[in-house]
Structure formats: structure tokens, C-alpha cells
Design a protein around this motif. Structure first.
Motif, PDB file in Angstrom:
ATOM      1  N   THR A  75      -0.090   3.579  -8.406  1.00 16.71           N
ATOM      2  CA  THR A  75      -0.982   2.659  -7.683  1.00 16.71           C
ATOM      3  C   THR A  75      -2.384   3.224  -7.494  1.00 16.71           C
ATOM      4  O   THR A  75      -3.259   2.511  -7.016  1.00 16.71           O
ATOM      5  CB  THR A  75      -0.416   2.346  -6.276  1.00 16.71           C
ATOM      6  N   GLU A  76      -2.597   4.474  -7.871  1.00 14.51           N
ATOM      7  CA  GLU A  76      -3.888   5.110  -7.613  1.00 14.51           C
ATOM      8  C   GLU A  76      -4.771   5.119  -8.850  1.00 14.51           C
ATOM      9  O   GLU A  76      -4.291   5.354  -9.964  1.00 14.51           O
ATOM     10  CB  GLU A  76      -3.689   6.574  -7.188  1.00 14.51           C
ATOM     11  N   PHE A 128     -11.860  11.739  -6.783  1.00 14.37           N
ATOM     12  CA  PHE A 128     -11.580  10.438  -6.167  1.00 14.37           C
ATOM     13  C   PHE A 128     -10.643  10.732  -5.008  1.00 14.37           C
ATOM     14  O   PHE A 128      -9.614  11.397  -5.198  1.00 14.37           O
ATOM     15  CB  PHE A 128     -10.908   9.528  -7.205  1.00 14.37           C
TER      16      PHE A 128
ATOM     17  N   TYR B  33      -3.832   2.811   5.512  1.00 12.73           N
ATOM     18  CA  TYR B  33      -2.751   3.661   6.007  1.00 12.73           C
ATOM     19  C   TYR B  33      -3.083   4.090   7.424  1.00 12.73           C
ATOM     20  O   TYR B  33      -4.245   4.298   7.771  1.00 12.73           O
ATOM     21  CB  TYR B  33      -2.598   4.911   5.145  1.00 12.73           C
ATOM     22  N   HIS B  74      -7.707   4.813   0.173  1.00 16.35           N
ATOM     23  CA  HIS B  74      -8.685   5.726  -0.402  1.00 16.35           C
ATOM     24  C   HIS B  74      -8.678   5.726  -1.928  1.00 16.35           C
ATOM     25  O   HIS B  74      -9.723   5.806  -2.557  1.00 16.35           O
ATOM     26  CB  HIS B  74      -8.465   7.131   0.149  1.00 16.35           C
ATOM     27  N   THR B  75      -7.507   5.673  -2.515  1.00 19.20           N
ATOM     28  CA  THR B  75      -7.450   5.779  -3.982  1.00 19.20           C
ATOM     29  C   THR B  75      -6.530   4.736  -4.608  1.00 19.20           C
ATOM     30  O   THR B  75      -6.463   4.643  -5.823  1.00 19.20           O
ATOM     31  CB  THR B  75      -6.927   7.171  -4.405  1.00 19.20           C
ATOM     32  N   GLU B  76      -5.815   3.979  -3.780  1.00 15.53           N
ATOM     33  CA  GLU B  76      -4.834   3.038  -4.312  1.00 15.53           C
ATOM     34  C   GLU B  76      -5.372   1.622  -4.364  1.00 15.53           C
ATOM     35  O   GLU B  76      -6.063   1.185  -3.445  1.00 15.53           O
ATOM     36  CB  GLU B  76      -3.580   3.021  -3.417  1.00 15.53           C
ATOM     37  N   GLY B  77      -4.997   0.908  -5.411  1.00 13.86           N
ATOM     38  CA  GLY B  77      -5.223  -0.525  -5.447  1.00 13.86           C
ATOM     39  C   GLY B  77      -4.227  -1.213  -4.532  1.00 13.86           C
ATOM     40  O   GLY B  77      -3.277  -0.599  -4.036  1.00 13.86           O
ATOM     41  N   ASN B 105      -9.396  -3.011  -5.976  1.00 16.26           N
ATOM     42  CA  ASN B 105      -9.764  -1.600  -5.915  1.00 16.26           C
ATOM     43  C   ASN B 105     -10.158  -1.190  -4.500  1.00 16.26           C
ATOM     44  O   ASN B 105     -10.579  -2.031  -3.708  1.00 16.26           O
ATOM     45  CB  ASN B 105     -10.968  -1.331  -6.837  1.00 16.26           C
ATOM     46  N   PRO B 106     -10.056   0.114  -4.201  1.00 14.23           N
ATOM     47  CA  PRO B 106     -10.519   0.599  -2.898  1.00 14.23           C
ATOM     48  C   PRO B 106     -11.950   0.144  -2.614  1.00 14.23           C
ATOM     49  O   PRO B 106     -12.805   0.195  -3.494  1.00 14.23           O
ATOM     50  CB  PRO B 106     -10.452   2.125  -3.052  1.00 14.23           C
ATOM     51  N   GLY B 107     -12.168  -0.359  -1.424  1.00 11.84           N
ATOM     52  CA  GLY B 107     -13.504  -0.796  -1.025  1.00 11.84           C
ATOM     53  C   GLY B 107     -13.812  -2.233  -1.383  1.00 11.84           C
ATOM     54  O   GLY B 107     -14.796  -2.795  -0.908  1.00 11.84           O
ATOM     55  N   GLU B 108     -12.977  -2.858  -2.229  1.00 15.63           N
ATOM     56  CA  GLU B 108     -13.265  -4.222  -2.664  1.00 15.63           C
ATOM     57  C   GLU B 108     -12.497  -5.249  -1.840  1.00 15.63           C
ATOM     58  O   GLU B 108     -11.497  -4.947  -1.200  1.00 15.63           O
ATOM     59  CB  GLU B 108     -12.953  -4.378  -4.152  1.00 15.63           C
ATOM     60  N   GLY B 129       3.313  -1.082  -7.178  1.00 10.81           N
ATOM     61  CA  GLY B 129       4.064   0.137  -6.923  1.00 10.81           C
ATOM     62  C   GLY B 129       5.161  -0.174  -5.917  1.00 10.81           C
ATOM     63  O   GLY B 129       5.833  -1.203  -6.006  1.00 10.81           O
ATOM     64  N   HIS B 171       5.371   7.561  -1.910  1.00 10.39           N
ATOM     65  CA  HIS B 171       4.808   8.267  -3.063  1.00 10.39           C
ATOM     66  C   HIS B 171       5.834   9.235  -3.645  1.00 10.39           C
ATOM     67  O   HIS B 171       6.011   9.325  -4.853  1.00 10.39           O
ATOM     68  CB  HIS B 171       3.541   9.017  -2.661  1.00 10.39           C
TER      69      HIS B 171
END
Lengths: 573, 573
Positions: A75-76, A128, B33, B74-77, B105-108, B129, B171
Motif C-alpha cells: 500500500t506504500e 519518503f 493513523y 505518510h506513505t500509503e495510498g 496518494n498521501p496528501g491528496e 492492502g 503491515h
């Protein structure tokens, strides 16, 4: 005229030789999570092609590296930064999410294609979130081109990539850093040398009073120490790079002196040391000669500096053949200098000068940016800020949003060039409040820029920390360090004669650091504290220069955020 | 003629009333999270706007839901699937990564805008995931439109969202499932009711022989149980949905009978039960009447079925006012039927019929697809496969790659319609080898499709598990269940008279399940086992229909993979 023609011919021939000698080196890499036991305790680590640390890239100056990087995470997103490589002409290959490219989505492949133009000791790592801390790193060694020679002799070489390791997952660390109340990641459980460390045992247990047990290794365990096998009376090159998330380190070889010859991929005037400090983001080459009793083995020790250490030394064995590698050294490992003996650190940094004949800095700067770093609170969150702005990266990579003038993608106001004159760097901030932002320092193309990094007191009284700042896309001249607040008078102390070229500059507690570079590399280049949680907390700035000259950004690097939304033209939808 | 006009007028008026009564409900959500303690033990959980489970959406039939979902990871969709909502006309809002859209995406921010056309009990959850397992879920309740009435009466209602919880991070679970040797996630530590469960204590400790301690709650703890406060002699509606990652559940209310009235957002012929099975992906409404001794409180218990339970029952309190909620029930909690009493489960499933007047299935099918599920090994990895193909989702969402005929984006060969006739479903696979794939069943638009889900023996002898299969984009008619291998003779056993409409169908061990639907909803719709690790291991198929009618896919849904690469037109780059 004839002389000119001869010179021209020689130059041309050199170019042809270089062109013929150099080649493109292709790699296919898959990034994934896997189980590992870097410090003898099982943990999930980030690996490349099943390896942790990732594979070492070895190339020659002038070569082109072409890495097809496939993201096999679930997922990252992922990116890889090629630390120390300036990416001349390929700013989109710098591997910084939100800056030089969109993160590579799960299942997708991105081609990193760039030239390694200069011999030296480099490394690569995730850029990242905190994926570097999760284990996404490896070495990148560039040898001199065919027919070229290093300016020193050695009979063999070793490569030591240093890192630090936590038992708490990076995902959980990230949540803690972004939580109210703030939760600090704490000190690392283990220091790793080439991805190997010992947590639940020590090779030097018998020298210590603690109850930790003596390690027993067959040698093929993942956490068995690196053994450096040497022959007597030879000279070896030790390439050392630090990709720690937090720890400043000090390395020593028992009973052996070291001669420092390279720093961050640039030759330095050789100098002797008994031990050396190395900060996250830095790389060095040192030479040592195996002139000691060859019936014994010797420790290589790596310990923590700059923070009260709660992590045991990492140990490797320098093994004089034909002595058995399993014969432990008879003396205790070298003692790491006291963590807060900053004079020792400064003394080392102040010994570093450029090798004679190295490029000299322009005599004057055209723009000077003073960057004060402060620890702050923003709406109850603990952050780091530069001139009172804590960097939060945008969803759209700057390389696209600047080039295509997408003005809503990031703060259009330039961040401050300086901080308030009455700010007392020796005391905690009077007003610890701050703001987040993502503005860019737009640098005039080809201008000479001076940066003064100004350290200060953190939120707690009598605390000021070491921060190693790394600049992307450039080497800079390291002009000098000083105590307290930088003043006009300090200008005279700057070394314009033989400053070393570096890509990482340390600021000492309550001190300042001055550096100079020429903004001649079209692209967008972050300049940030290389301590992973500090960057995560906003400790960085972004420079951009000559964007009009950036060409041929791969579509994949722009298929996210506003560039993705703006440039998607799917007729018939 | 006059009659026709009257009918037309009535229809028109109804439409106008519905149009005026319905509205668009706007939400701004941030996924992140955070630290939580769903079962009294601290853990990182996925939350929405700081809440776990996410906020409950409450709307009326005919409303439009507009959710601006911002990814603060932070890094996951991230994506969110609106489970049970058919997404008529908005297939790009189904919230399935790799299928209906690119992960956010992160931030979107992505706008989910869709109509909730039908009253019922629904829920939403992550579909990328194993983010559902990480806690990304919440309830979605659709009331009948203004002027409409439910076909049953009740005085009040409660909503119970059931889930299961692990102390190992998702994870790490993902890495284990994708490792060689395979590492199974094991049984959940705790069952949660509305995100609350107790791990280190029990409210019913005094009834048990184990050493677990009695819970003491003030009531405001995150893991304090849900209290259902009722008045005597009233009828309540209990909305129950299961978003478990693994567990099949059974729910009972001590001393109270329940009347089942709704399943998966469709009314059913009411029937009485003492306890009810509920599989992951299912939702039910039951009515109960508070006709018991009002000086006492009663347990609501939820226990594991279908797998040997290693997880304690989840408990809630049915609290008769004005009795104090802290007064514990005097009898032990209802005993969950034995985990492998499949006759009990089948008896419940076989009682479910459509409410009279519900839409009836077409009399015949035009295409029949038989899907055998088998547990397999592929290159040493443990997988689930359907007709010998284990689903691995592509990087490019099908909705774009099918619409724009990007033929390299996924396997162009249609997956098999059936399995080998001599396959023995009662025994472990003779050849456990299989292949991965991502081909699509292309369904003729508006055709009637029958699917026979065929269960089989897993890799180990004498093991066959329950799998609840969930279909996106449709309700289907649940035609029947049977034992062993489906045969021509079984056709006669199918219920074409009053089969219930569902979106999730269970297959029992060694059995088959038959269902029918009309492929009348343009889009791409996965059909998969709703057990999170099973889907992760490849247990699913993909249907596509009427793609030529799919219009106005948002650009953001396509800005990844091959669609991103193909449709990025950035002139001047």
C-alpha cells in the motif's frame, strides 16, 4: 595557433576515451518488506531483491546507472534518493517524493537513469516518510574512470555502511511523532554495520560488567559481525558512510591510526586521526596500514556521539590473516569519546580541507540566506522550523508545479531570508509557536549562494542538538563553523582558500555553519536535516533553480497531485 | 386513457416528492493513523477525523453522499469502499484500488460522490492492502425516504458494527502472508463491537473458571462496552454488520428472541431466531421486544463460528432502564453454538427468503460461471485460487484499462468458466500448483449471469473452510446451497420463487452456493472472499460489464499506472 590545436586534440581524445570507457549499468530492483533479524531479533525490514541492506552498486566515473525500480510494497509508495549524486541534467531522478517525482505506486516501475560523474563513496536510501529508517538503503561506490588514478595508494578496500535500528516499527514511530502529546522515537536499540548488529549479546561481553551474554556465531547468521580480513603490512581503504536515522557516530580501529582522504565524494588534504566522527548523510574514505602484531585481531568500534548514548557500541573485527577470525581481540574495544565532548568533534571537522588542486569557491556570494532552526509547537504538535516555518511537503512534486506554474500547488510566498535580530539563540524560544509551510527559495540560475545555518536552543532549557544538513543536487564549499549567533565579524573567519567540497554540513550546538554553492544545476533541491525524525518534523527547506532548463521529465514522475489532474487528457471519457 | 393519465400523474408526483425530499450530504474526512486502545491494549489504528471506527453516515434513500476524502497517511495510498451501495452510474466511486480507481496518494483528496438509492444497513471500509483489518471502517445507515415506511414497526434502534482485532500490525501480517514459508495471521486476539472489546479482562469473568480478571469500567474508556439502553415493552431494531477480517460470528441476546427483517440492505420475510450467524461482509436488521424482567440487564454476546475459536466472546449489555447499566446480568452470557455445527449455520441461511413483493429473478440464466476455490502453492507461496488462477491485482485500475483498451495492463485472456470435471472437491488438490493472473470475466451488458461457488478441500486433508463472497455493484438472488460438487441434478433445488437479494453469499465447507444477477450496472466489479487475508492471497475474480456506458471518470481516478502514463499530455516538458 598550433598549440591551441594540440590542446584541443588532447581534450577531444580524452573525451572519446571517457565516452568509450564508460558504460550504462542496468539493474532491476524490487523493493519489498521482508522478515529479517539485523540485530538478532526478528523484525520486518525493507529490502531490495530480498537483500538488506540493498545491493551495492559499483560503477566507474562517467558511467550511467539505469535502475528499473519496481514497488512490491502493498500500500506504500516508494522512491530512492542517490545520496551525493548531483543528478546533472536529470533532476527528476533525485528520488525525493513531493519534490523531484511522484512516489512510485505499488506495482509500478520507475526508471532511475543518471550519470555518476565523479568517483567517490556514496549511498542510496528511501526518501519518503521514514522508509530510510525502515531499512531502505545501500552503498553506491564510484571508482575512478579507466585510465584515471586515485590521488593515494591502497592495496585493498572495505565498505562499511553504518545505520541505527529500532525495535518499534517505523509506522508506529511516525504516528508517535505526529501525535499530541508528542512521542519521541527514543534512542536506537542497536547500531548496525552493513546491516549487522547485536542486541541480545555482545562480542565484548567479557570486558564489561553488565550481565549481557557473550555472542556465539558460526558466521553465517544475519547478525554475525562483518569481518575485515587483512594481510599484514598493507594499506587498506575503508569507505564509511552513515545513513543513521538519528545517531551521530564515532568510529575507531583498535591500535590503528587512520588517514582521512575523502569526504562526501570529494578528495581532502590527507590527515591522521585515532578516531573519526561521522554524521548521518556523510561519507568518508580513510586509509589504514596493517602494521600491528599480526598474531592478533583488532576491534573496529562504532559508538554514539552528540546524544547521551543508550545504545551499545557496534563492533566489527579486523582480522589479520592467517590468524583465525574467531580469535577475539585481547584488549577491550576502543572507547568512544564522551558524547558531549563537542571540542573533539569540532577539532575533527576543522581538520578537513580540500585536496590541493580542488575547485575553489567564487570569492563573493550574490545571495545570502540565513536559516535559523528552532524547535516549536504548532497547535500542540512538536515540530522543527526554519526561520519560523516548519516544512510540510505538498502532494504535487515541485519539479512539475514550478515548471508548469501551478500556483495553488504550494505557498507562492518565498520563505524568510533571515530571522529576527533580537532572537536569543542561547535560550528556549520566547514564543514557541510557529507555522507550517511549503514555500520555495527560488535561486537565480548560476548565482552564488551563501547559507548560514544557525543553531539555537531547543524547547527545553540548556538543550541544543547536532544537526547534519544535507543538500541535494550540489556539492557546497564548507566555509566554516562558529559559536553563538553568526555576526558580521564572523565573515572574516570563513575559509575561502581551501574549503572542502561536501554535500552534508553539521551544525554544532549553539553554533553556526557557513557554506557556499553555485546554483547551476537546474532542478528542485531540498536542503534538510538528515536526521529522519527531524525532517519528518519539518526541519528542511527547498531550493529551486533554472527550472526553465529542466526537460524531459518522465510522465510517471508527474502523474499525481495537481500535475496529474491538470495534464490528464483522456479524450472520450 | 384517463386512467393512464392519472397513473402518470401519481408517478410524476412521487418522483417530485422524492427529488425535493432528497439532498446531498457533504462530508470532509481525513484518514490517518492514530493511537487507540480498542481492546484496552494500546495499538496504532486507522481512524477518520480522529475517530475509530469512522463516523457513522446517516442518510435517506435517494440522497447523494459527497465525501471529500483526504489521505493523511505518510506513505500509503487509501481508498474507501461503500459496501452494499451499488454505485449506479458512479462505478468510479466504488472505492476499490486497482479496480475502480487509483489509490488516493498521501496528501491528496478524492471526492466520493454517489447516490444511496435504497434504505438499509450498510457499512464502509478500506479496500487497499489490508487496511480494513487496520481499522478503516464505519457504518452507513440509509433510512427510508420521506413519506416512505419500513415494512415493520419499531420504537428505537441500535447499530452494532462487528469486527475482529489483532495485536500484530497489519503491515507485519501482510509480510507474513507473502512470505516463504507462509505465516498465517492466526486467530484474532479480540472481537470488537463498535470498535470496543476487552482483551485483558472480562465482564463475565465471575462466570468463568479461567484466571482472567473482572473488568472495571467507569464507562468512558475506549474499550468500555457498548451499553444498549432500552425501555421495557418496546420493540427495537438492531442493525448488525460484520466487517471482520477473518471471523464468522454468532450473535445472541440473553433471554430475548430476535426477528430477522433485513439482510444486506434488502427486506426479508420475517423469521424468529434465538441466535444468528453473521459472516464478514453481511449486514442484518433484527427486531427484539423488551418483554423480560425489567429489573435485570441482559448480555448481548458475539462469538466465533466456523473456525476453532481461540478468541473470547465479545459482550455488550442490554440495559433495561431505569436499572443501572453497571448491574451485570445474573446469568452467564449466551453460549455460542459449537464452531463446527454447520447444520446450525445452514439452518439459519435456509430460513432467509425475500419479503413478499420483492423483485424476482429472471427465470433463466444466459451465462453460467462455476468458480472452484482451492488452496494452492505457487513457487512455494501459499495462495488461494479460483479455477486455478490466484488473483493478483494490476497496477492500472481496470476501469481505465478496459475503457481505453490498454491491453498490456492486464491478462487479456478470459479466466476459465469452470474447472476440470474430475477434480475431487473432497480431497486436497492432487497438484497444488497454480498460477497468478488478473484476467477479467467480461459480461454481456444486461445478461443474466449465474455463478456457482464451489468449495473444496484445502491443502490439508479434512479441511474445508467457510468463505463469504461479496459482489460489488449488484445485489444478487441467493438461489441456494448444497453439499458436495454441484451437479446438473442440483439445478432443480434452486429457489427461483422467493430467493433473497443479497450482496454477500457464504459457501459452506465442501458445499456449493448458487446465485443469479443481471449484469446491468456499467462498471468493473470484484467478486471475492470477504476474509481479508484470503483476498490478499488471491481469492477473488473480476467482472466487467457495459464499460462503453461508463462516463466522466474523474482524472484523479486514472492518474496512475498505464492510464497515468498514457494520458499525461504535458506540452512543453
Amino acid at each position: 595557433m598550433f598549440r591551441l590545436v594540440v590542446v584541443w586534440c588532447i581534450l577531444l581524445c580524452t573525451q572519446i576515451v571517457i565516452a568509450f570507457g564508460s558504460k550504462t549499468r542496468h539493474f532491476k530492483w524490487e523493493v519489498e518488506y521482508m522478515f529479517g533479524a539485523p540485530d538478532c531479533m526478528e523484525h520486518v525490514v525493507m529490502g531490495i531483491n530480498g537483500q538488506f541492506p540493498g545491493p551495492t552498486i559499483r560503477a566507474k566515473a562517467g558511467d550511467t546507472i539505469a535502475i528499473q525500480l519496481t514497488n512490491k510494497l502493498h500500500t506504500e509508495g516508494v522512491v530512492i534518493h542517490w545520496h551525493g549524486i548531483r543528478q546533472l541534467g536529470t533532476p527528476w531522478a533525485d528520488g525525493t517524493a513531493s519534490i523531484s517525482q511522484c512516489a512510485i505506486n505499488p506495482g509500478e516501475t520507475f526508471l532511475y537513469r543518471f550519470k555518476v560523474d565523479k568517483a567517490g563513496t556514496y549511498f542510496y536510501h528511501g526518501h519518503f516518510g521514514m522508509q530510510r529508517s525502515a531499512g531502505l538503503y545501500g552503498s553506491l561506490i564510484v571508482d575512478v574512470g579507466d585510465g584515471e588514478k586515485e590521488p593515494f595508494h591502497y592495496d585493498g578496500e572495505f565498505n562499511l555502511l553504518l545505520s541505527d535500528w529500532w525495535h518499534q516499527s517505523v509506522h508506529d514511530q511516525e504516528v508517535g511523532l505526529s501525535s499530541k502529546p508528542f512521542r519521541w522515537i527514543g534512542e536506537p536499540q542497536t547500531l548496525l554495520i552493513n546491516g549487522r548488529g547485536q542486541y541480545n549479546c555482545s562480542m565484548a561481553a567479557h570486558f564489561s560488567n553488565s550481565s549481557i551474554k557473550q555472542c556465539k556465531f558460526r558466521g553465517n547468521e544475519q547478525c554475525a559481525p562483518q569481518i575485515l580480513r587483512v594481510l599484514p603490512n598493507k594499506t587498506y581503504r575503508l569507505r564509511i558512510a552513515s545513513t543513521t536515522a538519528l545517531a551521530s557516530l564515532n568510529l575507531a580501529i583498535g591500535s590503528h591510526k587512520m588517514v582521512v582522504v575523502e569526504a562526501d565524494g570529494n578528495y581532502v588534504q590527507p590527515f591522521d586521526v585515532d578516531d573519526m566522527d561521522i554524521y548521518s548523510g556523510e561519507s568518508y574514505s580513510v586509509l589504514f596500514t596493517t602494521n600491528q602484531d599480526s598474531s592478533k585481531n583488532y576491534w573496529i568500534s562504532v559508538g554514539v556521539r552528540g546524544r547521551e548514548p543508550k545504545t551499545p557500541q557496534a563492533l566489527s573485527i579486523l582480522n589479520y590473516r592467517p590468524t583465525s577470525a574467531s580469535k577475539l581481540p585481547l584488549s577491550p574495544p576502543p572507547i568512544t569519546p564522551k558524547w558531549n565532548d563537542y571540542n573533539h568533534s569540532k577539532s575533527f571537522s576543522n581538520k578537513i580541507f580540500a585536496l590541493m588542486g580542488s575547485p575553489k569557491p567564487p570569492k563573493t556570494y550574490q545571495r545570502r540566506i540565513i536559516l535559523l532552526n528552532t524547535q516549536n509547537t504548532i497547535n500542540g504538535f512538536t515540530k522543527w522550523a526554519i526561520n519560523n516555518i516548519s516544512l510540510t511537503l505538498p502532494a504535487t512534486p515541485y519539479i512539475g508545479s514550478i515548471k508548469f506554474s501551478l500556483k495553488t500547488a504550494f505557498d507562492q510566498k518565498s520563505p524568510p531570508e533571515n530571522f529576527s535580530e533580537d532572537y536569543d539563540v542561547m535560550k528556549p524560544p520566547v514564543n514557541p509557536n510557529s507555522t507550517t509551510g511549503n514555500g520555495v527559495y527560488m535561486l537565480g540560475f548560476n548565482t552564488t549562494v551563501d547559507v548560514i545555518l544557525q543553531n539555537a536552543n531547543a524547547l527545553s532549557a540548556n538543550v541544543s542538538e547536532i544537526h547534519p544538513w544535507h543538500l541535494h543536487g550540489h556539492d557546497f564549499w564548507m566555509l566554516g563553523y562558529g559559536e553563538g549567533k553568526f555576526s558580521k565579524m564572523d565573515k572574516k573567519k570563513l575559509n575561502l582558500k581551501n574549503p572542502p567540497l561536501r554535500n552534508t554540513a553539521v551544525i554544532f550546538p549553539y553554533g553556526w555553519t557557513a557554506l557556499r554553492f553555485v546554483a547551476d544545476n537546474p532542478g528542485v533541491w531540498p536542503f534538510h536535516c538528515h536526521i529522519e525524525p527531524h525532517l519528518h518534523m519539518g526541519m528542511g527547506v527547498v531550493f529551486a533553480e533554472g527550472i526553465q532548463h529542466v526537460r524531459n521529465i518522465p510522465n510517471e514522475a508527474l502523474a499525481c497531485g495537481l500535475t496529474g489532474k491538470t495534464f490528464m487528457k483522456n479524450e472520450g471519457n
